[in-house]
Design a protein around this motif. Structure first.
Motif, PDB file in Angstrom:
ATOM      1  N   LEU A  82      28.031  14.065 -13.121  1.00 28.15           N
ATOM      2  CA  LEU A  82      26.890  14.945 -12.837  1.00 28.15           C
ATOM      3  C   LEU A  82      26.814  15.332 -11.362  1.00 28.15           C
ATOM      4  O   LEU A  82      26.576  16.503 -11.030  1.00 28.15           O
ATOM      5  N   TRP A  83      27.015  14.357 -10.469  1.00 28.39           N
ATOM      6  CA  TRP A  83      26.977  14.668  -9.036  1.00 28.39           C
ATOM      7  C   TRP A  83      28.090  15.640  -8.660  1.00 28.39           C
ATOM      8  O   TRP A  83      27.892  16.539  -7.835  1.00 28.39           O
ATOM      9  N   LEU A  84      29.262  15.471  -9.260  1.00 29.43           N
ATOM     10  CA  LEU A  84      30.374  16.390  -8.981  1.00 29.43           C
ATOM     11  C   LEU A  84      30.071  17.794  -9.492  1.00 29.43           C
ATOM     12  O   LEU A  84      30.359  18.781  -8.810  1.00 29.43           O
ATOM     13  N   ALA A  85      29.505  17.872 -10.698  1.00 28.04           N
ATOM     14  CA  ALA A  85      29.172  19.186 -11.259  1.00 28.04           C
ATOM     15  C   ALA A  85      28.169  19.917 -10.376  1.00 28.04           C
ATOM     16  O   ALA A  85      28.288  21.135 -10.163  1.00 28.04           O
ATOM     17  N   GLU A  86      27.197  19.192  -9.868  1.00 30.44           N
ATOM     18  CA  GLU A  86      26.222  19.810  -8.960  1.00 30.44           C
ATOM     19  C   GLU A  86      26.902  20.264  -7.670  1.00 30.44           C
ATOM     20  O   GLU A  86      26.555  21.317  -7.119  1.00 30.44           O
ATOM     21  N   SER A  87      27.856  19.497  -7.195  1.00 34.90           N
ATOM     22  CA  SER A  87      28.561  19.852  -5.956  1.00 34.90           C
ATOM     23  C   SER A  87      29.327  21.157  -6.102  1.00 34.90           C
ATOM     24  O   SER A  87      29.403  21.947  -5.155  1.00 34.90           O
ATOM     25  N   VAL A  88      29.884  21.393  -7.283  1.00 33.76           N
ATOM     26  CA  VAL A  88      30.623  22.634  -7.520  1.00 33.76           C
ATOM     27  C   VAL A  88      29.711  23.839  -7.286  1.00 33.76           C
ATOM     28  O   VAL A  88      30.049  24.771  -6.552  1.00 33.76           O
ATOM     29  N   THR A  89      28.551  23.790  -7.893  1.00 31.99           N
ATOM     30  CA  THR A  89      27.614  24.901  -7.777  1.00 31.99           C
ATOM     31  C   THR A  89      27.126  25.078  -6.343  1.00 31.99           C
ATOM     32  O   THR A  89      27.035  26.208  -5.839  1.00 31.99           O
ATOM     33  N   LEU A  90      26.832  23.983  -5.687  1.00 35.16           N
ATOM     34  CA  LEU A  90      26.326  24.063  -4.313  1.00 35.16           C
ATOM     35  C   LEU A  90      27.364  24.624  -3.353  1.00 35.16           C
ATOM     36  O   LEU A  90      27.033  25.425  -2.477  1.00 35.16           O
ATOM     37  N   VAL A  91      28.608  24.226  -3.512  1.00 30.06           N
ATOM     38  CA  VAL A  91      29.673  24.770  -2.647  1.00 30.06           C
ATOM     39  C   VAL A  91      29.888  26.243  -2.962  1.00 30.06           C
ATOM     40  O   VAL A  91      30.044  27.067  -2.051  1.00 30.06           O
ATOM     41  N   ARG A  92      29.884  26.581  -4.250  1.00 32.57           N
ATOM     42  CA  ARG A  92      30.063  27.990  -4.631  1.00 32.57           C
ATOM     43  C   ARG A  92      28.973  28.864  -4.005  1.00 32.57           C
ATOM     44  O   ARG A  92      29.242  29.966  -3.521  1.00 32.57           O
ATOM     45  N   ASP A  93      27.732  28.342  -3.987  1.00 31.36           N
ATOM     46  CA  ASP A  93      26.607  29.102  -3.437  1.00 31.36           C
ATOM     47  C   ASP A  93      26.439  28.918  -1.927  1.00 31.36           C
ATOM     48  O   ASP A  93      25.471  29.400  -1.350  1.00 31.36           O
ATOM     49  N   ILE A 100      26.538  18.567   0.984  1.00 31.56           N
ATOM     50  CA  ILE A 100      26.930  17.389   1.763  1.00 31.56           C
ATOM     51  C   ILE A 100      26.153  16.177   1.285  1.00 31.56           C
ATOM     52  O   ILE A 100      26.690  15.071   1.199  1.00 31.56           O
ATOM     53  N   SER A 101      24.882  16.362   0.933  1.00 30.18           N
ATOM     54  CA  SER A 101      24.096  15.220   0.453  1.00 30.18           C
ATOM     55  C   SER A 101      24.616  14.726  -0.893  1.00 30.18           C
ATOM     56  O   SER A 101      24.642  13.519  -1.147  1.00 30.18           O
ATOM     57  N   LYS A 102      25.047  15.622  -1.752  1.00 28.87           N
ATOM     58  CA  LYS A 102      25.616  15.209  -3.053  1.00 28.87           C
ATOM     59  C   LYS A 102      26.912  14.427  -2.838  1.00 28.87           C
ATOM     60  O   LYS A 102      27.159  13.420  -3.495  1.00 28.87           O
ATOM     61  N   ILE A 103      27.721  14.884  -1.922  1.00 28.76           N
ATOM     62  CA  ILE A 103      28.999  14.209  -1.666  1.00 28.76           C
ATOM     63  C   ILE A 103      28.762  12.853  -1.010  1.00 28.76           C
ATOM     64  O   ILE A 103      29.476  11.887  -1.290  1.00 28.76           O
ATOM     65  N   GLU A 104      27.740  12.763  -0.170  1.00 25.21           N
ATOM     66  CA  GLU A 104      27.398  11.458   0.412  1.00 25.21           C
ATOM     67  C   GLU A 104      26.984  10.465  -0.671  1.00 25.21           C
ATOM     68  O   GLU A 104      27.351   9.293  -0.617  1.00 25.21           O
ATOM     69  N   VAL A 105      26.249  10.941  -1.658  1.00 22.75           N
ATOM     70  CA  VAL A 105      25.863  10.077  -2.782  1.00 22.75           C
ATOM     71  C   VAL A 105      27.113   9.650  -3.561  1.00 22.75           C
ATOM     72  O   VAL A 105      27.255   8.484  -3.936  1.00 22.75           O
ATOM     73  N   LEU A 106      28.012  10.578  -3.771  1.00 25.44           N
ATOM     74  CA  LEU A 106      29.263  10.235  -4.467  1.00 25.44           C
ATOM     75  C   LEU A 106      30.059   9.180  -3.709  1.00 25.44           C
ATOM     76  O   LEU A 106      30.590   8.246  -4.309  1.00 25.44           O
ATOM     77  N   LYS A 107      30.116   9.342  -2.395  1.00 22.72           N
ATOM     78  CA  LYS A 107      30.835   8.350  -1.583  1.00 22.72           C
ATOM     79  C   LYS A 107      30.165   6.980  -1.702  1.00 22.72           C
ATOM     80  O   LYS A 107      30.841   5.958  -1.792  1.00 22.72           O
ATOM     81  N   GLU A 108      28.843   6.970  -1.701  1.00 20.54           N
ATOM     82  CA  GLU A 108      28.113   5.703  -1.841  1.00 20.54           C
ATOM     83  C   GLU A 108      28.368   5.081  -3.217  1.00 20.54           C
ATOM     84  O   GLU A 108      28.544   3.857  -3.334  1.00 20.54           O
ATOM     85  N   LEU A 109      28.408   5.904  -4.244  1.00 21.83           N
ATOM     86  CA  LEU A 109      28.701   5.392  -5.583  1.00 21.83           C
ATOM     87  C   LEU A 109      30.094   4.776  -5.653  1.00 21.83           C
ATOM     88  O   LEU A 109      30.288   3.746  -6.304  1.00 21.83           O
ATOM     89  N   THR A 110      31.051   5.390  -4.967  1.00 18.87           N
ATOM     90  CA  THR A 110      32.409   4.844  -4.993  1.00 18.87           C
ATOM     91  C   THR A 110      32.500   3.511  -4.259  1.00 18.87           C
ATOM     92  O   THR A 110      33.439   2.749  -4.481  1.00 18.87           O
ATOM     93  N   GLU A 111      31.530   3.235  -3.408  1.00 15.62           N
ATOM     94  CA  GLU A 111      31.492   1.939  -2.731  1.00 15.62           C
ATOM     95  C   GLU A 111      30.700   0.909  -3.527  1.00 15.62           C
ATOM     96  O   GLU A 111      31.052  -0.270  -3.559  1.00 15.62           O
ATOM     97  N   GLN A 112      29.628   1.348  -4.188  1.00 18.60           N
ATOM     98  CA  GLN A 112      28.738   0.415  -4.866  1.00 18.60           C
ATOM     99  C   GLN A 112      29.196   0.027  -6.268  1.00 18.60           C
ATOM    100  O   GLN A 112      29.038  -1.128  -6.671  1.00 18.60           O
ATOM    101  N   ILE A 113      29.737   0.955  -7.026  1.00 21.13           N
ATOM    102  CA  ILE A 113      30.135   0.648  -8.408  1.00 21.13           C
ATOM    103  C   ILE A 113      31.158  -0.478  -8.466  1.00 21.13           C
ATOM    104  O   ILE A 113      30.991  -1.423  -9.247  1.00 21.13           O
ATOM    105  N   PRO A 114      32.215  -0.457  -7.667  1.00 21.33           N
ATOM    106  CA  PRO A 114      33.179  -1.570  -7.737  1.00 21.33           C
ATOM    107  C   PRO A 114      32.582  -2.930  -7.377  1.00 21.33           C
ATOM    108  O   PRO A 114      33.053  -3.963  -7.854  1.00 21.33           O
ATOM    109  N   LYS A 115      31.539  -2.930  -6.558  1.00 19.21           N
ATOM    110  CA  LYS A 115      30.921  -4.204  -6.182  1.00 19.21           C
ATOM    111  C   LYS A 115      30.300  -4.918  -7.378  1.00 19.21           C
ATOM    112  O   LYS A 115      30.148  -6.128  -7.358  1.00 19.21           O
ATOM    113  N   THR A 116      29.949  -4.175  -8.404  1.00 19.22           N
ATOM    114  CA  THR A 116      29.353  -4.801  -9.588  1.00 19.22           C
ATOM    115  C   THR A 116      30.393  -5.527 -10.438  1.00 19.22           C
ATOM    116  O   THR A 116      30.030  -6.227 -11.375  1.00 19.22           O
ATOM    117  N   PHE A 117      31.668  -5.370 -10.099  1.00 23.10           N
ATOM    118  CA  PHE A 117      32.728  -6.015 -10.865  1.00 23.10           C
ATOM    119  C   PHE A 117      33.446  -7.115 -10.102  1.00 23.10           C
ATOM    120  O   PHE A 117      34.364  -7.734 -10.619  1.00 23.10           O
TER     121      PHE A 117
END
Length: 125
Positions: A82-93, A100-117
């Motif tokens: 979902l965050w990636l799909a929103e980023s597509v539209t925002l960059v297009r527009d 940038i805020s959507k991509i920052e959230v994505l970067k944070e998710l890539t750091e936090q999700i693995p920590k749960t494992f």
């Protein structure tokens, strides 16, 4: 009795080895994705990104998530989708600040999700 102890030790070793392998695999997949996101972040920050750049990141993620479905909950995968799909539209527009805020959230998710494992007391208890 000795066979039981040896069998139990072997099973425990396999479980621990599997858990370590799974943790390393998940971490590697998200590290790779984070690197791609960093490149996209720089392009968006410089306001030179185009829609196809985000689609390339999205394709990269689609290839990663095919294998990750076996390891992580589908809700976490869907969140990244979902965050990636929103980023597509925002960059297009050319809405750079929102993108940038959507991509920052994505970067944070890539750091936090693995920590749960990670094998830790937090995740065991």
């Amino acid at each position: 009795m000795v066979k039981t102890i040896i069998s139990t030790a072997c099973v425990l070793a396999l479980l621990i080895g599997g858990a370590i392998a799974e943790t390393n695999y998940i971490r590697k997949q998200f590290d790779d994705f984070n690197q791609v996101l960093c490149v996209l972040y720089e392009k968006v920050d410089d306001e030179v990104a185009v829609e196809s750049d985000v689609y390339a990141v999205q394709d990269f993620w689609l290839n990663k998530k095919k294998h990750l479905h076996a390891f992580i909950p589908h809700t976490e995968i869907k969140e990244i989708d979902l965050w990636l799909a929103e980023s597509v539209t925002l960059v297009r527009d050319k809405e750079w600040e929102d993108a940038i805020s959507k991509i920052e959230v994505l970067k944070e998710l890539t750091e936090q999700i693995p920590k749960t494992f990670i094998i830790s007391w937090e995740n065991v208890l």
